[in-house]
Design a protein around this motif. Structure first.
Motif, PDB file in Angstrom:
ATOM      1  N   SER A   7       0.836  -1.196   0.000  1.00 33.19           N
ATOM      2  CA  SER A   7       0.000   0.000   0.000  1.00 33.19           C
ATOM      3  C   SER A   7       0.873   1.249   0.000  1.00 33.19           C
ATOM      4  O   SER A   7       2.089   1.187   0.172  1.00 33.19           O
ATOM      5  CB  SER A   7      -0.923   0.003   1.212  1.00 33.19           C
ATOM      6  OG  SER A   7      -0.180   0.153   2.409  1.00 33.19           O
TER       7      SER A   7
ATOM      8  N   SER B 280      -8.895   2.561   4.193  1.00 29.85           N
ATOM      9  CA  SER B 280      -8.140   2.846   2.974  1.00 29.85           C
ATOM     10  C   SER B 280      -7.224   1.689   2.583  1.00 29.85           C
ATOM     11  O   SER B 280      -6.721   1.668   1.458  1.00 29.85           O
ATOM     12  CB  SER B 280      -7.307   4.112   3.160  1.00 29.85           C
ATOM     13  OG  SER B 280      -6.334   3.925   4.200  1.00 29.85           O
ATOM     14  N   ILE B 281      -7.001   0.739   3.487  1.00 26.36           N
ATOM     15  CA  ILE B 281      -6.146  -0.410   3.192  1.00 26.36           C
ATOM     16  C   ILE B 281      -6.917  -1.695   3.444  1.00 26.36           C
ATOM     17  O   ILE B 281      -7.878  -1.724   4.221  1.00 26.36           O
ATOM     18  CB  ILE B 281      -4.856  -0.392   4.039  1.00 26.36           C
ATOM     19  CG1 ILE B 281      -5.190  -0.410   5.529  1.00 26.36           C
ATOM     20  CG2 ILE B 281      -3.984   0.797   3.690  1.00 26.36           C
ATOM     21  CD1 ILE B 281      -3.978  -0.546   6.425  1.00 26.36           C
TER      22      ILE B 281
ATOM     23  N   ASP C 130      -3.738  -1.179  -0.926  1.00 32.90           N
ATOM     24  CA  ASP C 130      -4.748  -0.128  -0.973  1.00 32.90           C
ATOM     25  C   ASP C 130      -6.074  -0.745  -1.379  1.00 32.90           C
ATOM     26  O   ASP C 130      -6.137  -1.561  -2.306  1.00 32.90           O
ATOM     27  CB  ASP C 130      -4.336   0.958  -1.962  1.00 32.90           C
ATOM     28  CG  ASP C 130      -3.124   1.741  -1.479  1.00 32.90           C
ATOM     29  OD1 ASP C 130      -3.024   1.947  -0.258  1.00 32.90           O
ATOM     30  OD2 ASP C 130      -2.284   2.119  -2.308  1.00 32.90           O
TER      31      ASP C 130
END
Length: 366
Positions: free
Chosen positions: A164, A248-249, A264
């Motif tokens: 990520s 977000s991850i 991600d």
């Protein structure tokens, strides 16, 4: 001619023997005094020298470690008492030898003997003192892992792969390195949930109204139980909360190697959509075939049972397929577990059917 040869020539071998005995007593009391000081400092700092650390014939646990530490501490205290008595006896031997030498030797020879003995005593004292200071300093150092820090970092790099755009903190990396199947220990025992789960069993054990007594006994036992020992640090528990709140991850497990992969979320969803869009591997269906497959399975199973090609045990085992079919349709999130169960049932079922048909073929006809 050496000094001892001069003493032997003037006063005989008995005087030389007395001087040697006196020097040995001086050396013993120097070593004993330093060893006693070392043990006293260990006792005051709750340390156990390595020579007094007991080993366990059974696997270690916190309770066993406490027992061994207490026993080792008692041995240290016993050794301190022994050294104090031994030091007292050495002082008496030194005074006796000193009086004998003073009566035997002339004044100048006696003072020279004392001067040489004092130099030897000071030299030995500094040497033994330095050795014990080094040992005590090593005992004060906290025990560290045999694996160097660089090796630990390399291990984390192998078990945690961050693809990520967000960097991970050391606590998050250490947490993920334990594996995605690592189970943290609960901070406290949930007494209410425990009692609720055994309520039906209590009714069977005490059908005559003694349920309350058993319930109170169990609650008292749970309250007296020691607090669970945490297997995560405070920073690692905070890392769990941080990772759960971060949308977000996406954290997933690698296909091989059991490493934790961090990606991600948009990139992860794009990879999933690209895999599902492969028509050579996946086929888009307009209707859920679960009900049809379940009916076909029931019919085939019933036909085999009526023809006596499978026995009642295999017939009942085959019914478990229907449970897996329905569960798979209702809970697609459990696909991995259900597919594994279906594969296991299929293997057991096919093996049993093959064996049953083989026995049927060998059965005498007529």
């Amino acid at each position: 001619m050496t000094f001892k040869d001069l003493i032997g020539h003037q006063h005989g071998d008995d005087a030389v023997t007395s001087i040697n005995r006196y020097n040995r007593s001086i050396s013993k009391i120097v070593k004993t005094s330093n060893h006693l000081t070392f043990l006293l400092r260990c006792r005051d700092n709750n340390l156990v020298p390595r020579g007094f650390q007991l080993s366990s014939p059974v696997p270690r646990s916190p309770a066993i470690n406490k027992i061994l530490h207490n026993a080792s501490t008692r041995i240290v205290k016993h050794q301190i008492q022994h050294l104090r008595r031994h030091k007292s006896h050495l002082h008496k031997d030194i005074e006796t030898s000193r009086s004998h030498l003073q009566d035997t030797l002339e004044s100048d020879l006696y003072h020279k003997t004392q001067s040489l003995a004092e130099k030897t005593k000071q030299h030995l004292h500094e040497k033994v003192k330095t050795t014990h200071i080094t040992k005590f300093t090593q005992l004060q150092r906290p025990s560290t892992s045999n694996i160097p820090e660089a090796d630990n970092n390399n291990t984390n790099l192998k078990t945690v792969i961050n693809l990520s755009s967000k960097p991970l903190t050391p606590s998050q990396t250490s947490l993920l390195a334990k594996g995605l199947k690592y189970v943290p220990v609960a901070a406290k025992i949930n007494t209410d949930a425990f009692i609720t789960s055994i309520e039906s069993g209590l009714q069977q054990l005490a059908p005559n109204g003694n349920v309350d007594y058993l319930r109170h006994q169990i609650i008292d036992t749970i309250k007296q139980a020691p607090k669970p020992r945490p297997n995560l640090t405070h920073q690692e528990r905070q890392a769990i909360t941080e990772l759960k709140k971060d949308d977000s991850i996406t954290i997933t497990e690698a296909d091989k190697g059991k490493a934790a992969v961090i990606m991600d979320t948009p990139e992860f969803l794009q990879l999933v959509n690209n895999s599902l869009s492969d028509t050579t591997t996946y086929l888009s269906i307009k209707k859920d075939p679960t009900a049809r497959l379940e009916r076909q399975h029931k019919k085939t199973l019933k036909d085999l049972h009526e023809k006596r090609e499978i026995n009642d045990i295999i017939f009942n085992q085959g019914k478990l397929f229907n449970v897996c079919f329905r569960r798979f349709a209702q809970c697609p999130n459990e696909a991995t577990f259900l597919i594994s169960m279906l594969a296991w049932f299929l293997f057991r079922f096919s093996t049993s059917v093959t064996q049953s048909k083989f026995e049927f073929a060998l059965r005498p006809q007529g």
